[in-house]
Write a protein that holds these residues in place. Structure first.
Motif, PDB file in Angstrom:
ATOM      1  N   SER A  92       0.813  -1.220   0.000  1.00 30.71           N
ATOM      2  CA  SER A  92       0.000   0.000   0.000  1.00 30.71           C
ATOM      3  C   SER A  92       0.842   1.264   0.000  1.00 30.71           C
ATOM      4  CB  SER A  92      -0.932  -0.005   1.208  1.00 30.71           C
ATOM      5  OG  SER A  92      -1.943  -0.976   1.022  1.00 30.71           O
ATOM      6  N   ALA A 101     -10.059  -1.734  -2.484  1.00 30.51           N
ATOM      7  CA  ALA A 101      -9.502  -1.993  -3.820  1.00 30.51           C
ATOM      8  C   ALA A 101     -10.363  -2.942  -4.647  1.00 30.51           C
ATOM      9  CB  ALA A 101      -8.083  -2.548  -3.698  1.00 30.51           C
ATOM     10  N   HIS A 142       0.407   0.172  -4.869  1.00 30.36           N
ATOM     11  CA  HIS A 142      -0.103   1.485  -5.291  1.00 30.36           C
ATOM     12  C   HIS A 142       0.799   2.580  -4.754  1.00 30.36           C
ATOM     13  CE1 HIS A 142      -3.260   4.836  -4.485  1.00 30.36           C
ATOM     14  NE2 HIS A 142      -2.838   4.951  -5.731  1.00 30.36           N
ATOM     15  N   SER A 143       1.247   3.465  -5.636  1.00 26.11           N
ATOM     16  CA  SER A 143       2.000   4.653  -5.237  1.00 26.11           C
ATOM     17  C   SER A 143       3.294   4.249  -4.511  1.00 26.11           C
ATOM     18  CB  SER A 143       1.102   5.548  -4.373  1.00 26.11           C
ATOM     19  OG  SER A 143       1.652   6.824  -4.239  1.00 26.11           O
ATOM     20  N   GLY A 162       3.606   0.730  -5.045  1.00 19.71           N
ATOM     21  CA  GLY A 162       4.066   0.361  -6.385  1.00 19.71           C
ATOM     22  C   GLY A 162       5.583   0.440  -6.469  1.00 19.71           C
ATOM     23  N   PHE A 191       0.195   0.225  -9.632  1.00 21.90           N
ATOM     24  CA  PHE A 191      -0.759   1.305  -9.887  1.00 21.90           C
ATOM     25  C   PHE A 191      -0.065   2.611  -9.490  1.00 21.90           C
ATOM     26  CE2 PHE A 191      -3.080  -2.497  -8.675  1.00 21.90           C
ATOM     27  CZ  PHE A 191      -4.146  -2.556  -9.554  1.00 21.90           C
ATOM     28  N   HIS A 241      -5.393   9.643  -8.502  1.00 20.31           N
ATOM     29  CA  HIS A 241      -4.510   8.792  -7.700  1.00 20.31           C
ATOM     30  C   HIS A 241      -5.280   7.921  -6.699  1.00 20.31           C
ATOM     31  CE1 HIS A 241      -0.347   7.937  -6.609  1.00 20.31           C
ATOM     32  NE2 HIS A 241      -0.639   8.029  -5.323  1.00 20.31           N
ATOM     33  N   TYR A 277      -8.289   5.332  -4.851  1.00 23.03           N
ATOM     34  CA  TYR A 277      -8.679   3.933  -4.951  1.00 23.03           C
ATOM     35  C   TYR A 277      -9.792   3.715  -5.976  1.00 23.03           C
ATOM     36  CZ  TYR A 277      -5.682   1.509  -1.724  1.00 23.03           C
ATOM     37  OH  TYR A 277      -4.599   0.911  -1.153  1.00 23.03           O
ATOM     38  N   VAL A 285      -7.556   2.647  -8.655  1.00 28.12           N
ATOM     39  CA  VAL A 285      -7.021   1.306  -8.377  1.00 28.12           C
ATOM     40  C   VAL A 285      -8.091   0.245  -8.613  1.00 28.12           C
ATOM     41  CG1 VAL A 285      -6.108  -0.213  -6.583  1.00 28.12           C
ATOM     42  CG2 VAL A 285      -5.308   2.164  -6.737  1.00 28.12           C
TER      43      VAL A 285
END
Lengths: 276, 276
Positions: B50, B63, B145-146, B149, B169, B254, B256, B259
């Motif tokens: 996360s 998600a 994610h972010s 990621g 993502f 950006h 969810y 996502v």
């Protein structure tokens, strides 16, 4: 315009036609696939621009595109890649002269009188097509392979609003920085590189981008990767936040086996935009 | 290890567990989704790392991943993003300290004693998971994610052979050149930038790449694009001829919502590699 052949294919019709072209000053031949839906109403049109050495015929017989075009109800136009004939200049190299028009208007000797593929593909041929066939000018997409991918991308970005979607298979992505580009631009356009810039997809992407989705596939085992320069265009696309996808496909080379493998994706991609 | 909760979900089980971590010197909580297939045989595992401010819970509840994981028969692990608790250092900024572990082993004061998220995620937690749950260590994929990621990409490239597939993502793609990265690396790792390089996905891509497929999605309307630097990673991927796809998704930000929109694609992408 003269009909060379018409063959029933996937419920539609694959035609080949020849016409006398004002732009190139010679006879030009093209292939056109019309899906069954064209019998009743105008259908969307996807342009397929071919690569070095190709005529109108290569993609028409090797890309496997008609099956997917029929399934999606879109027409396909396969133009030739250069002027041809005994009175047309040529060169011993495969990548200059006949079969290598590079989708530009030549200004230099001995190419200038006939090598006007930009005008042919963006002006004369579309006028002829939308006049003679049941095609919907408001719904066009464009794709191509290698030199034809270069053509598709540069033309799509140069005529905002004309194409709803653009895709490319292994395009020559940054020709002003490649031997596939510098050689031909010097011959056709002269040594002033400012005249080359409108014909470089990476430079156009940096400058203006495309107002629609882009899909690009590139084989990771393409024998011409150093000439194609996908990294330059990928960076420019992401820097611009261009709507689109750049895919590097493991194990695929530069051939029509690569093109035909991903043709379903590309036709589906265009159909999504054209029937939106 | 203590069970916090177990809820039936999509035919499988969503669990939340807490354990005392040696790596971080505090209790750590994680979420684990097991599909129905895990009742009879070990199943493949996809890691979801996360982003900033998240706990194990955000992706687990927002998600929409369990539906697709159940459909594909893969497990999902949702680790926390940092050590936590009263004895753990923190910072007033949202992007440093608790909730912002950045998937590195801190060496600097006051972070060093607890901020060992690299060891936690790459060593301690996997050992615990493969010992305690019906998971197939030979079939792992990783995404995030972010900041997550960033973690997924750097971890995947640092353990060749461990993960069959990696996706991300909106990853922090080039943190050594971003305020999301330089600030945290300075705090956690010190000012010697050679120690930052192993934690930069773009630098790792230039140096070694990933021996499997990569899928990256980035929203074109992401409010943090200047910090994420997708263009640097896209260029590096294509320059390396990395098997994979980089997609710029028009209009997505950006959150969810972004996502969850593309979660089906990512789970399907990993499942293709894990069940190949």
């Amino acid at each position: 315009m003269k009909t060379i052949s018409e063959n029933r294919a996937f419920g539609g019709m694959q035609g080949v036609y020849t016409h006398s072209s004002e732009a190139t000053g010679c006879d030009m031949t093209f292939g056109l696939f019309l899906p069954e839906e064209a019998e009743s109403d105008p259908v969307p049109l996807v342009w397929y621009l071919s690569g070095l050495t190709c005529t109108h015929e290569n993609a028409m017989v090797k890309a496997g595109a008609q099956k997917w075009a029929a399934a999606e109800g879109v027409a396909l136009i396969f133009p030739d890649t250069s002027p041809r004939g005994e009175g047309v200049a040529n060169h011993a190299d495969y990548d200059l002269g006949q079969g290598a028009g590079f989708y530009v208007n030549a200004t230099e000797t001995p190419w200038a009188p006939h090598f006007k593929m930009w005008d042919y593909v963006t002006d004369e041929l579309p006028r002829l097509l939308f006049n003679a066939f049941p095609l919907d000018e408001g719904r066009q997409g464009i794709t191509g392979h290698s030199m034809g991918g270069h053509g598709a991308l540069t033309i799509a970005m140069s005529f905002p609003g004309r194409f709803r979607s653009v895709s490319a298979f292994a395009p020559i992505a940054n020709p002003t920085q490649s031997d596939w580009g510098r050689k031909q631009f010097t011959a056709y356009l002269g040594e002033d590189e400012t005249k080359w810039a409108p014909h470089d997809a990476t430079l156009l992407m940096r400058k203006r981008g495309f107002d629609g989705p882009i899909l690009i596939d590139q084989g990771a085992s393409d024998q011409f990767l150093d000439l194609l320069k996908p990294e330059a265009l990928a960076e420019a696309m992401m820097q611009r936040r261009q709507n689109g996808a750049f895919r590097m496909q493991k194990g695929y080379d530069h051939s029509y086996f690569f093109v035909s493998t991903f043709m379903e994706d590309h036709i589906g991609f265009h159909a999504s935009a054209l029937y939106a």
